[in-house]
Scaffold this motif. Sequence first.
Motif, mmCIF file in Angstrom:
data_model
loop_
_atom_site.group_PDB
_atom_site.id
_atom_site.type_symbol
_atom_site.label_atom_id
_atom_site.label_comp_id
_atom_site.label_asym_id
_atom_site.label_seq_id
_atom_site.Cartn_x
_atom_site.Cartn_y
_atom_site.Cartn_z
ATOM 1 N N ARG B 281 -37.403 -84.625 109.923
ATOM 2 C CA ARG B 281 -36.287 -85.065 110.252
ATOM 3 C C ARG B 281 -35.693 -85.730 108.943
ATOM 4 N N SER B 285 -29.420 -86.428 109.853
ATOM 5 C CA SER B 285 -29.678 -85.508 111.290
ATOM 6 C C SER B 285 -29.153 -86.572 112.366
ATOM 7 N N ASN B 288 -26.584 -86.500 115.315
ATOM 8 C CA ASN B 288 -26.214 -85.088 115.580
ATOM 9 C C ASN B 288 -26.539 -84.824 117.122
ATOM 10 N N CYS B 293 -30.148 -79.597 115.838
ATOM 11 C CA CYS B 293 -31.517 -79.697 115.300
ATOM 12 C C CYS B 293 -32.653 -78.605 115.898
ATOM 13 N N HIS B 294 -32.012 -77.676 116.536
ATOM 14 C CA HIS B 294 -32.818 -76.522 117.035
ATOM 15 C C HIS B 294 -32.207 -75.246 116.693
ATOM 16 N N ASP B 395 -39.411 -77.621 114.552
ATOM 17 C CA ASP B 395 -38.146 -77.928 114.143
ATOM 18 C C ASP B 395 -37.956 -79.468 114.175
ATOM 19 N N ASP B 396 -36.547 -79.860 113.881
ATOM 20 C CA ASP B 396 -36.338 -81.459 114.051
ATOM 21 C C ASP B 396 -36.803 -81.888 115.619
ATOM 22 N N VAL B 397 -35.684 -82.179 115.941
ATOM 23 C CA VAL B 397 -35.792 -83.264 117.246
ATOM 24 C C VAL B 397 -36.737 -83.037 118.232
#
Lengths: 202, 445
Positions: B281, B285, B288, B293-294, B395-397
């Motif tokens: 992260r 971000s 957001n 985030c995807h 990925d992120d979240v």
Amino acid sequence: MDKFIAIVGTNSDNSTNRKLLQYMQKHYANQAEIELMEIKGLPMFNKPADKQVPAAVTDMAAKIEAADGVIISTPEYDHSAPAVLMNALEWLSFHIHPFVDKPVMIIGASYGSLGTSRAQAHLRQILDSPELRARIMPSSEFLLGHSLQAFDETGNLVDEQKTAKLDGLFADFETFVEITKRLKNAHAATAQEVRDLDWDNL
Amino acid sequence: MLKLVGIAGSVADQSYNRMLLKFIATHFSDLIDLEILDIDDVPMFNQSDDQTDGDAVQFLNRKITQADGVIIATPEHNHTITASLKSVIEWLSFKIHPLSGKPLMIVGASYYDQGSSRAQLNLRQILESPGVDAIVMPGNEFLLGDVKTAFDDHNNLKDDRTVGFLKETIGKFTQFVKVINSMNDKADEGWKKEDLESHGTVDTTIKGLDMHADDWVEQAAEKTHAAEGSDYVKLDRGVLTVDQLNWFLNSMPMELTYADDNNQFLYYNHTMDVKDMLAGRTPGSAGNPMADCHPKAAIPHVQQVVHMLRTGKTDLFKLPVPGMGPDKYIMHYYQAMHDDQGGYRGINEFVLDLMPIVKYYLEHTGQVLAKDPNAKADAVSGASSHAAAEKAKPDDVSGASADTEKPAEKPATDEVSGASASADVETKPAAPKDVDSVSGASAKD
């Protein structure tokens, strides 16, 4: 002149069943004295151990007891009679038995086209149970469908055929009340049996 | 294990139907997880006085919505169900319809021989009306007559044949629930409505800001006059300064992320540079919408996971995300968060490496890992097939390629239904009594 109690089978503020009974009250004023009875506001039936029935219920029972007959107009919720009507009948059969051998006429009004057919069948089954044992007028459905469109602004039924049908059924009910008076040979025994019915000591 | 809720159709202080449900809950706890719901506080239905949003109705709404199935135990009053039960059903078919499509089983107990037969038939008719629309299990009537003599001093059913038949019935119901719900799952497209772009707002949304801005946190703090530094915050249960709260969260042995019920990513415990994180992260971000985030391909999967958490199909979704070598076993956990009323408030995502924990446990108990020859999924590398193939790095979240498969617990279908094969339909333990003229007997509960 016969005296009838007319039970509004709902607690709704705007009810076409109430309207229907109000119409009958006015329309048959020369034939019978009809008093409307509301069932709103009774506590939820919880089978109290002390067997105490609310004062509002004993008042209702006394009026039913004194009447020559009872007219019940029921809406239909979920293919059956409304909880609030079932609740009133539960109280009215809890160690008191005003309905035993009482002539009853069932009618009903609904917004849709079916006019409470299933709720009326349900109500018939309830009134026939051991602690109610009403004398329900047989083979005499009055189903008022599309009830929002059924009355004019003065509260009269618009449809002549419907009116004629109701006139006929109401006359039949008066006759039925007379006949029922002669069907009292077993009344004393039945009343005793119902009084003796004690679910706690079966 | 199947999560069921039970409703006893009586508000009487002493109810044999509640006792019957309690017996089912304890006696068959190896088959089902049955929570018994109270209906005492539900007011009389009145269409002119809508109390759908009241606590009592909403409580039932939420519990039923989240359950896999429902069992109703009905007494019989005056040849029908109780007004109190009918009133509950009327609320649940007026403005809300939580029973729609829900697998449901009816049982009943009564004082007399009939065992609530007429009430059950009547209840079936009510539940199948369009406003209610429950899917009632056909056949398998469980009628418990003469209920006053049916239980022993410990509230257990005395008659073995009755218990056997009940077990068989419950076993069939677990199968029924699975079949109906698999039909429902195919039909449920509700997840498509999950808006990962966070177009809507919830009561906590900070309005009027660009969610995509790198300095969203600073803007949001200014706009809300957010507490910071040495400001005190009252928590349940304690009081900390914002600094203390940060020290606390930053020392958690896992990466924490907060996404709210509007699918907006609001917070992560920022202790490391993105390249050192298990699920990277960046400071920009925060704020957001989750869609940012995807990768696009992962969006439907994320929507499905969020939908499961929001609707209570599961409260915890687990996802192993391999790809960091054999020395790490990275787990992504998505825990649904709820407010005091049980309303969905977002996702607490926590990511951690399980390997240090496993190693510690093995060392200190003198054990080693071994393959389970009976395991269906490879116990160690399970789930690697999907996540890894679909994307290069997490990925992120959230674990983007969240597999749509439901997490955990596939309860083994078991011996239940074979068990006491043919207890006959008549569950009445004693020989029939003389039926007197009263007979019909709408035994009060």
